[in-house]
Design a protein around this motif. Structure first.
Motif, PDB file in Angstrom:
ATOM      1  N   MET A   1      56.415  22.793  29.953  1.00 37.05           N
ATOM      2  CA  MET A   1      57.111  23.620  28.957  1.00 37.05           C
ATOM      3  C   MET A   1      56.342  24.910  28.696  1.00 37.05           C
ATOM      4  O   MET A   1      55.132  24.916  28.618  1.00 37.05           O
ATOM      5  N   ASN A   2      57.070  25.986  28.576  1.00 41.26           N
ATOM      6  CA  ASN A   2      56.471  27.283  28.315  1.00 41.26           C
ATOM      7  C   ASN A   2      56.650  27.630  26.842  1.00 41.26           C
ATOM      8  O   ASN A   2      57.754  27.865  26.386  1.00 41.26           O
ATOM      9  N   SER A   3      55.564  27.634  26.091  1.00 38.29           N
ATOM     10  CA  SER A   3      55.654  27.893  24.650  1.00 38.29           C
ATOM     11  C   SER A   3      55.202  29.305  24.295  1.00 38.29           C
ATOM     12  O   SER A   3      55.025  29.624  23.136  1.00 38.29           O
ATOM     13  N   LYS A   4      55.016  30.161  25.299  1.00 37.54           N
ATOM     14  CA  LYS A   4      54.579  31.517  25.053  1.00 37.54           C
ATOM     15  C   LYS A   4      55.627  32.279  24.257  1.00 37.54           C
ATOM     16  O   LYS A   4      56.817  32.213  24.546  1.00 37.54           O
ATOM     17  N   LEU A   5      55.203  33.019  23.249  1.00 37.66           N
ATOM     18  CA  LEU A   5      56.116  33.806  22.431  1.00 37.66           C
ATOM     19  C   LEU A   5      56.317  35.170  23.077  1.00 37.66           C
ATOM     20  O   LEU A   5      55.364  35.893  23.327  1.00 37.66           O
ATOM     21  N   GLU A   6      57.580  35.504  23.343  1.00 31.42           N
ATOM     22  CA  GLU A   6      57.919  36.783  23.953  1.00 31.42           C
ATOM     23  C   GLU A   6      58.613  37.669  22.921  1.00 31.42           C
ATOM     24  O   GLU A   6      59.497  37.215  22.198  1.00 31.42           O
ATOM     25  N   THR A   7      58.210  38.911  22.855  1.00 30.18           N
ATOM     26  CA  THR A   7      58.797  39.853  21.901  1.00 30.18           C
ATOM     27  C   THR A   7      59.815  40.748  22.599  1.00 30.18           C
ATOM     28  O   THR A   7      59.567  41.250  23.707  1.00 30.18           O
ATOM     29  N   THR A   8      60.948  40.947  21.951  1.00 33.90           N
ATOM     30  CA  THR A   8      62.017  41.762  22.513  1.00 33.90           C
ATOM     31  C   THR A   8      62.730  42.492  21.383  1.00 33.90           C
ATOM     32  O   THR A   8      62.501  42.191  20.196  1.00 33.90           O
ATOM     33  N   ASP A   9      63.570  43.437  21.719  1.00 35.74           N
ATOM     34  CA  ASP A   9      64.320  44.146  20.681  1.00 35.74           C
ATOM     35  C   ASP A   9      65.473  43.309  20.154  1.00 35.74           C
ATOM     36  O   ASP A   9      65.687  43.213  18.944  1.00 35.74           O
ATOM     37  N   VAL A  10      66.233  42.728  21.071  1.00 34.48           N
ATOM     38  CA  VAL A  10      67.417  41.959  20.691  1.00 34.48           C
ATOM     39  C   VAL A  10      67.480  40.674  21.499  1.00 34.48           C
ATOM     40  O   VAL A  10      67.262  40.694  22.716  1.00 34.48           O
ATOM     41  N   VAL A  11      67.784  39.582  20.835  1.00 38.73           N
ATOM     42  CA  VAL A  11      68.138  38.342  21.513  1.00 38.73           C
ATOM     43  C   VAL A  11      69.631  38.148  21.361  1.00 38.73           C
ATOM     44  O   VAL A  11      70.180  38.226  20.253  1.00 38.73           O
ATOM     45  N   ILE A  12      70.294  37.921  22.483  1.00 33.23           N
ATOM     46  CA  ILE A  12      71.723  37.636  22.505  1.00 33.23           C
ATOM     47  C   ILE A  12      71.896  36.183  22.915  1.00 33.23           C
ATOM     48  O   ILE A  12      71.436  35.776  23.982  1.00 33.23           O
ATOM     49  N   ILE A  13      72.533  35.406  22.066  1.00 34.28           N
ATOM     50  CA  ILE A  13      72.783  34.006  22.386  1.00 34.28           C
ATOM     51  C   ILE A  13      74.226  33.891  22.861  1.00 34.28           C
ATOM     52  O   ILE A  13      75.166  34.055  22.091  1.00 34.28           O
ATOM     53  N   GLY A  14      74.382  33.641  24.154  1.00 39.68           N
ATOM     54  CA  GLY A  14      75.699  33.541  24.767  1.00 39.68           C
ATOM     55  C   GLY A  14      75.895  34.594  25.835  1.00 39.68           C
ATOM     56  O   GLY A  14      75.727  35.784  25.576  1.00 39.68           O
ATOM     57  N   GLY A  15      76.239  34.157  27.054  1.00 37.30           N
ATOM     58  CA  GLY A  15      76.368  35.073  28.183  1.00 37.30           C
ATOM     59  C   GLY A  15      77.780  35.214  28.698  1.00 37.30           C
ATOM     60  O   GLY A  15      77.991  35.307  29.912  1.00 37.30           O
ATOM     61  N   GLY A  16      78.754  35.233  27.788  1.00 40.92           N
ATOM     62  CA  GLY A  16      80.131  35.521  28.162  1.00 40.92           C
ATOM     63  C   GLY A  16      80.397  37.013  28.117  1.00 40.92           C
ATOM     64  O   GLY A  16      79.455  37.829  28.084  1.00 40.92           O
ATOM     65  N   PRO A  17      81.665  37.429  28.111  1.00 42.76           N
ATOM     66  CA  PRO A  17      81.976  38.865  28.120  1.00 42.76           C
ATOM     67  C   PRO A  17      81.409  39.618  26.929  1.00 42.76           C
ATOM     68  O   PRO A  17      80.977  40.769  27.068  1.00 42.76           O
ATOM     69  N   ALA A  18      81.388  39.000  25.735  1.00 48.78           N
ATOM     70  CA  ALA A  18      80.831  39.677  24.564  1.00 48.78           C
ATOM     71  C   ALA A  18      79.328  39.870  24.707  1.00 48.78           C
ATOM     72  O   ALA A  18      78.803  40.966  24.503  1.00 48.78           O
ATOM     73  N   GLY A  19      78.627  38.806  25.048  1.00 54.70           N
ATOM     74  CA  GLY A  19      77.179  38.893  25.169  1.00 54.70           C
ATOM     75  C   GLY A  19      76.729  39.797  26.296  1.00 54.70           C
ATOM     76  O   GLY A  19      75.794  40.597  26.143  1.00 54.70           O
ATOM     77  N   LEU A  20      77.394  39.717  27.455  1.00 51.76           N
ATOM     78  CA  LEU A  20      76.988  40.530  28.603  1.00 51.76           C
ATOM     79  C   LEU A  20      77.314  42.000  28.381  1.00 51.76           C
ATOM     80  O   LEU A  20      76.537  42.877  28.784  1.00 51.76           O
ATOM     81  N   ASN A  21      78.456  42.296  27.752  1.00 53.86           N
ATOM     82  CA  ASN A  21      78.770  43.703  27.507  1.00 53.86           C
ATOM     83  C   ASN A  21      77.831  44.297  26.458  1.00 53.86           C
ATOM     84  O   ASN A  21      77.458  45.470  26.543  1.00 53.86           O
ATOM     85  N   ALA A  22      77.450  43.478  25.478  1.00 51.94           N
ATOM     86  CA  ALA A  22      76.456  43.934  24.506  1.00 51.94           C
ATOM     87  C   ALA A  22      75.132  44.237  25.195  1.00 51.94           C
ATOM     88  O   ALA A  22      74.477  45.254  24.914  1.00 51.94           O
ATOM     89  N   ALA A  23      74.735  43.362  26.114  1.00 55.68           N
ATOM     90  CA  ALA A  23      73.487  43.583  26.851  1.00 55.68           C
ATOM     91  C   ALA A  23      73.552  44.873  27.658  1.00 55.68           C
ATOM     92  O   ALA A  23      72.577  45.638  27.719  1.00 55.68           O
ATOM     93  N   LEU A  24      74.708  45.154  28.264  1.00 56.56           N
ATOM     94  CA  LEU A  24      74.868  46.375  29.050  1.00 56.56           C
ATOM     95  C   LEU A  24      74.673  47.621  28.183  1.00 56.56           C
ATOM     96  O   LEU A  24      73.930  48.538  28.550  1.00 56.56           O
ATOM     97  N   VAL A  25      75.332  47.647  27.024  1.00 51.43           N
ATOM     98  CA  VAL A  25      75.223  48.807  26.135  1.00 51.43           C
ATOM     99  C   VAL A  25      73.787  48.976  25.639  1.00 51.43           C
ATOM    100  O   VAL A  25      73.253  50.092  25.598  1.00 51.43           O
TER     101      VAL A  25
END
Length: 306
Positions: free
Chosen positions: A1-25
């Motif tokens: 198990m990888n317990s390393k904490l990664e920092t990011t600007d945004v976490v998107i939970i869900g990779g459907g059309p809403a989540g993927l288009n949000a990631a693109l923008v």
């Protein structure tokens, strides 16, 4: 198990059309984004998706494949095949844990978790779902135009759906699978238009290779048909919005403003989880609007820190 904490600007939970288009923008706005997707979309049973210009007739799997290929142009976007199991914190300081032991800290959080079907309680319906039984005439009505159909619905929603489906075919029978929930005036409205109405419970849906042949009622009545439209029972795709304190609507979706803001500062929601449109193109648009709103907030906060 990888317990390393990664920092990011945004976490998107869900990779459907809403989540993927949000990631693109967000990727195009030079934000670091992690999309966590468990890979179990509601529309996995669907053969084709319709109503999205330039993508009409595409399969949901191919849509996701092409969307992910688009995201490869933006190195700040990471897609993780995993399930988010907890979300905590506040605006600017959210922490998300996954089933595989990953941990992420983000400024903003987007729930694009969709909706999931409850078990189908009509015998034989699961075998035809996505092949000859559908839930949205805007998505699949064209393919069933002028064919004899069975509509599985009842009550006030039925009296909305009957006029709607009549734009694709006038050859349909209504089966309510129990009490119809209609007033006598509403029943008379259907009778005047020659629309058969059965409130006898359904015994089974008979089909061959996913194509419906007839709906059989418990009194022995058989209703031949070549397609079915039905109202599914849905629940939100994750309990995390509720656990984080997001306000929900009466239908169980996340309450949001026009830009996807929830009742919790810094938390957004988009797509089927935050609407009742249930359209591919609508979900993608909501993801784009939410992404722009999150980006604006982050840029303004950074501007003020300078």
């Amino acid at each position: 198990m990888n317990s390393k904490l990664e920092t990011t600007d945004v976490v998107i939970i869900g990779g459907g059309p809403a989540g993927l288009n949000a990631a693109l923008v967000l990727g195009r706005a030079r934000k670091k984004v992690v999309v966590i997707d468990e890979g179990r979309p509601r529309n996995a049973v669907t053969r084709e998706s319709h109503g999205f210009l330039t993508r009409d007739g595409i399969s949901p799997a191919e849509f996701r494949k092409q969307a992910r290929a688009d995201l490869l142009n933006y190195p700040s976007i990471t897609i993780v095949e995993d399930e988010a199991v907890s979300a905590s914190g506040s605006d600017g300081h959210f922490q998300i844990e996954t089933a595989q032991g990953r941990s992420y800290r983000s400024q903003k959080l987007l729930f694009a978790v969709g909706m999931k079907d409850q078990p189908l309680d009509v015998p034989g319906l699961a075998e035809v779902y996505g092949k000859s039984a559908f839930v949205c005439p805007y998505c699949d009505g064209w393919e069933l135009r002028d064919k004899p159909l069975v509509i599985l619905n009842s009550g006030a929603e039925l009296m909305h759906f009957a006029p709607l489906i009549s734009g694709w075919t006038d050859r349909f029978t209504i089966c309510t699978n129990g009490p119809d929930g209609l007033t006598e005036e509403q029943r008379e409205e259907l009778r005047q238009r020659g629309i058969p109405l059965y409130d006898t419970p359904i015994q089974s849906i008979e089909s061959a290779e996913g194509m419906v042949r007839q709906v059989v009622l418990t009194d022995g009545t058989a209703v031949p048909c070549e397609g079915i439209f039905f109202k599914p029972t849905l629940r939100i795709g994750s309990d995390l919005p509720r656990s984080l304190g997001c306000e929900l609507t009466e239908t169980g979706s996340v309450a949001v403003d026009p830009f996807g803001k929830t009742s919790i500062p810094g938390v957004y929601s988009a797509g089927d989880a935050a609407s009742q449109y249930y359209q591919l193109i609508a979900a993608a648009a909501m993801g784009a609007f939410a992404a722009a709103a999150m980006n604006n907030e982050m840029n303004l906060a950074a501007w003020k820190r300078r």
